[in-house]
Design an enzyme around this catalytic site. Structure first.
Site, mmCIF file in Angstrom:
data_model
loop_
_atom_site.group_PDB
_atom_site.id
_atom_site.type_symbol
_atom_site.label_atom_id
_atom_site.label_comp_id
_atom_site.label_asym_id
_atom_site.label_seq_id
_atom_site.Cartn_x
_atom_site.Cartn_y
_atom_site.Cartn_z
ATOM 1 N N CYS A 94 43.424 51.986 32.775
ATOM 2 C CA CYS A 94 43.783 51.030 31.724
ATOM 3 C C CYS A 94 43.121 49.703 32.036
ATOM 4 O O CYS A 94 43.302 49.141 33.122
ATOM 5 C CB CYS A 94 45.299 50.847 31.631
ATOM 6 N N CYS A 134 57.406 39.312 45.705
ATOM 7 C CA CYS A 134 55.996 39.655 45.496
ATOM 8 C C CYS A 134 55.325 39.857 46.843
ATOM 9 O O CYS A 134 55.584 39.129 47.813
ATOM 10 C CB CYS A 134 55.278 38.554 44.722
ATOM 11 N N CYS A 175 37.020 38.900 44.232
ATOM 12 C CA CYS A 175 36.756 37.565 43.711
ATOM 13 C C CYS A 175 38.067 36.788 43.652
ATOM 14 O O CYS A 175 39.084 37.308 43.182
ATOM 15 C CB CYS A 175 36.119 37.667 42.325
ATOM 16 N N CYS A 190 23.469 34.678 53.509
ATOM 17 C CA CYS A 190 24.085 33.527 52.844
ATOM 18 C C CYS A 190 25.488 33.869 52.356
ATOM 19 O O CYS A 190 25.712 34.906 51.730
ATOM 20 C CB CYS A 190 23.207 33.073 51.681
ATOM 21 N N CYS A 195 30.243 35.440 41.444
ATOM 22 C CA CYS A 195 30.769 36.632 40.793
ATOM 23 C C CYS A 195 30.079 36.830 39.450
ATOM 24 O O CYS A 195 30.046 35.903 38.622
ATOM 25 C CB CYS A 195 32.277 36.511 40.611
ATOM 26 N N CYS A 198 33.067 36.862 36.290
ATOM 27 C CA CYS A 198 33.655 35.627 35.757
ATOM 28 C C CYS A 198 32.830 34.389 36.059
ATOM 29 O O CYS A 198 33.165 33.305 35.594
ATOM 30 C CB CYS A 198 35.071 35.439 36.310
#
Length: 330
Positions: A94, A134, A175, A190, A195, A198
């Protein structure tokens, strides 16, 4: 002649771009965009300059409908991933995005895709846990294992045999903005990462979003290296900078003043000699040209020296006794 394939083409084979005035043939641009979209790069720049291609041009140049749909999907995902209120459904298979604002106090989210309805937490992005706190989202069991893993690309260069690549767990990270998996060979190259999903610019060592001065700050992260500095090494380096800054800055300024003052006239004289002179100039005219360039440099070099020292020394002192001292106090 196309500057990419170096083949002569008729004028109508060079499509115009809304982003810049550079021209390439239709075939080269299509192949360039096909590779970029297949690599999930939707912020595609012109092949000749950093100007980003407009979506209208990308749609016009991409012939295959599947590539256009993939480009639209990646573009939408990039926009959603850049939104701090976007949360992705954690259910398998999903990829539905839930845009949630003001859900910090009521963190229970529900996937709106038809047939899914998965409930998950706004904070940790994991399945809903009403009776527990959490927990940080772990990597999958295969990624968490320190042993080498096998990666199966979708298409192999040879027939139908899978292509096996050993991947260490520390070579794959997420990320910090969109949580996309990113793989980098941990060979000390480096650590400035970008990313492609995004567009987040982050440090591979500390996994924090960064600016261009992150590696110049006393953070312990370096441009090249496999790990950040230890706390002891970082504190010793900061103390050394604070205590040794006056001597080092004085030494640099003492070397820069004569180098710029004397080196600039010598450089300009050699530059004029290397460039050569037109055949119409006589020997006296050539000598006059060299002499005038050297004399002009003698007048300009003290000004350049004063500006360099007058700006560079205060900036270095501000950095050492401002940024470094503040970091050391923390």
């Amino acid at each position: 002649e196309c500057p990419l394939c170096l083949l002569p083409q008729p004028p109508e084979a060079f499509p115009t771009l809304a982003s810049c005035a550079h021209r390439s043939c239709q075939a080269c641009l299509e192949q360039y965009l096909r590779i970029a979209v297949s690599e999930s790069r939707v912020q595609v720049a012109c092949p000749h300059c950093p100007a980003a291609l407009q979506p209208t041009d990308v749609h016009r140049l991409l012939a295959e409908p599947a590539l256009r749909d993939k480009y639209e999907e990646f573009l939408l995902r990039r926009l959603l991933a850049a939104d701090p209120g976007t949360r992705w459904c954690p259910a398998p298979d999903c990829s539905y995005a839930v845009i949630a604002y003001g859900c910090a106090e009521c963190p229970r989210l529900t996937c709106g895709r038809e047939g899914c309805g998965t409930e998950f937490c706004y904070h940790c992005r994991q399945p809903w846990h009403p009776n527990g706190p959490c927990a940080p989202a772990p990597l999958t069991s295969s990624l968490a294992s320190p042993s080498a893993q096998l990666v199966y690309p979708e298409e192999s260069a040879n027939a139908h045999l899978p292509f096996l690549l050993p991947v260490e767990a520390e070579d794959i990270k997420v990320c910090p903005r969109c949580s996309a998996f990113i793989m980098k060979i941990n060979d000390g190259s480096c650590n400035r990462m970008n990313c492609t999903v995004c567009g987040c610019l982050f440090c591979w060592l500390c996994l924090q979003e960064i600016s261009d001065v992150h590696f110049l700050s006393p953070s312990g992260c370096t441009f090249w290296g496999k790990r950040p500095w230890s706390r002891t090494r970082k504190i010793l380096w900061q103390l050394g900078m604070v205590l040794g800054a006056p001597m080092v800055i004085s030494l640099v300024a003492g070397i820069a003043v004569p180098v710029i003052t004397i080196g600039l006239p010598i450089y300009m004289g050699r530059k004029v000699l290397v460039l050569g002179f037109p055949r119409t100039l006589s020997g006296c005219q050539q000598c006059l040209s060299v002499t005038s360039s050297v004399l002009l440099s003698l007048f300009v070099s003290p000004i350049i020296t004063a500006v360099t020292v007058g700006i560079g020394v205060p900036l270095m002192l501000t950095y050492v006794y401002g940024v470094v001292m503040l970091s050391l106090c923390r």
